[in-house]
Design an enzyme around this catalytic site. Structure first.
Site, mmCIF file in Angstrom:
data_model
loop_
_atom_site.group_PDB
_atom_site.id
_atom_site.type_symbol
_atom_site.label_atom_id
_atom_site.label_comp_id
_atom_site.label_asym_id
_atom_site.label_seq_id
_atom_site.Cartn_x
_atom_site.Cartn_y
_atom_site.Cartn_z
ATOM 1 N N ASP A 48 0.645 -7.596 -8.894
ATOM 2 C CA ASP A 48 1.346 -6.328 -9.131
ATOM 3 C C ASP A 48 2.696 -6.580 -9.795
ATOM 4 O O ASP A 48 3.738 -6.155 -9.307
ATOM 5 C CB ASP A 48 1.510 -5.567 -7.810
ATOM 6 N N HIS A 222 -1.063 1.495 1.072
ATOM 7 C CA HIS A 222 -2.435 1.924 0.800
ATOM 8 C C HIS A 222 -3.350 1.770 2.009
ATOM 9 O O HIS A 222 -4.371 2.449 2.094
ATOM 10 C CB HIS A 222 -3.013 1.144 -0.385
#
Length: 332
Positions: A48, A222
């Site tokens: 990421d 998440h």
């Protein structure tokens, strides 16, 4: 830039050709032989990250270079979401150089990078990231959907996790995903799971490590990925996988399985982080959580495995190790 052997290039080209030409092909297999005596292996994992140096990506890259030299890493792994916000627009997108080539400039990072796709990558031109043309621009770059990387001491199984997520198909919102090569979806997933299960069963590697973008278990923003718990996790447990390494949640995290030796490890702190939320989890499972930028290193020998997690200043935040004898005792 890192030197890639002719043998590796041949294997890569063959794997790409097979993957493109035959929908039912087995997972491409690559070889990376450790250069160290005794067959030991050292690598770095970051995810990421691709934000053209912003959100502390450049600062983190400096520390990655220092630790990479200290650990004498053999290669690096990217857990996906390689280019924000919407992947690459094509093979000529300057974001490739601005987020990768011009950021990870330290001598120790001029090694092969093995990468998987994240959900943000699927919002752009997926085929661009998979294109061998990018390797002509920077020969460190290697990104495939799913593949196997064999080393003398461990075998790494890279899994394309984005197509498992129902919401990207049923409720994509304002985003458009590039599903070329994935549809029909159920056939794609069925083939992938079958090929992965077969490859894991056939593997005689001392250590089996699976890499994907989405977490199976996570206390981060998440959270758990229910589709992976239902479909991927049983395959990993049945085949005695040692580590599942992922990104997606922008944090550093270590969760221990209560019913198998499997460890869940998140390294998704390559740039933008500090989400500010964490879910409750059984303290017996949650070994470490850091809601910030960072990366991890992994050292593997025939009898032992050891990983460390670092913050943006290069400080070790968490360390874990195990021996194969301990692992074998746990599963017998």
């Amino acid at each position: 830039m890192g030197v890639v052997s002719i043998d590796l290039l041949v294997r890569i080209s063959l794997g790409l050709w097979l993957a493109a030409a035959v929908a039912m092909a087995e997972l491409p297999r690559l070889e990376h032989s450790p250069a160290k005596s005794g067959g030991s292996l050292s690598l770095m994992v970051v995810g990421d990250w691709g934000r053209k140096g912003t959100y502390n990506q450049s600062q983190l890259a400096v520390q990655m270079g220092k630790i990479g030299e200290e650990k004498d890493i053999d290669f690096a792994i990217s857990t996906g979401d390689n280019f924000y916000d919407n992947g690459l627009s094509g093979i000529d997108d300057t974001a490739f150089e601005e987020s990768f080539t011009h950021i990870y400039t330290a001598p120790s990072l001029q090694k092969q990078w093995y990468s998987v796709l994240g959900n943000h990558d699927y919002r752009g031109d997926v085929l661009a990231q998979l294109s061998p043309i990018l390797r002509e621009k920077d020969n460190r770059w290697l990104c495939l959907r799913s593949f196997i990387l064999n080393t003398e001491v461990a075998e790494f199984f890279f899994v394309d996790t984005t197509p498992f997520q129902d919401k990207y198909f049923s409720d994509p919102g304002k985003h458009t995903y590039d599903w070329r090569g994935v549809l029909p979806r159920q056939q794609y997933l069925s083939n992938l799971l079958q090929d992965l299960d077969s490859a894991l069963k056939e593997s005689i590697a001392t250590w089996k490590i699976v890499v994907g973008h989405h977490p199976i278990k996570s206390a981060g923003h998440h959270g758990d990925t229910e589709e992976l718990i239902a479909q991927l996790l049983p395959v990993l447990q049945a085949n005695h996988v040692d580590l599942y390494i992922n990104g997606h949640d922008h944090c550093l995290e270590h969760i221990s399985s209560l019913d198998s030796p499997l460890q869940f490890v998140t390294s998704g702190g390559g740039s933008k982080a500090w989400r500010g939320d964490i879910s409750d989890m059984d303290p017996q499972e949650m070994k470490f959580y850091y809601d910030g930028q960072g990366f991890m290193t992994l050292q593997i020998s025939p009898g032992n495995i050891d990983f460390q997690m670092y913050d943006i200043f290069g400080h070790v935040l968490h360390r874990w190790s195990a021996s194969k004898t301990n692992y074998l005792s746990a599963i017998m």
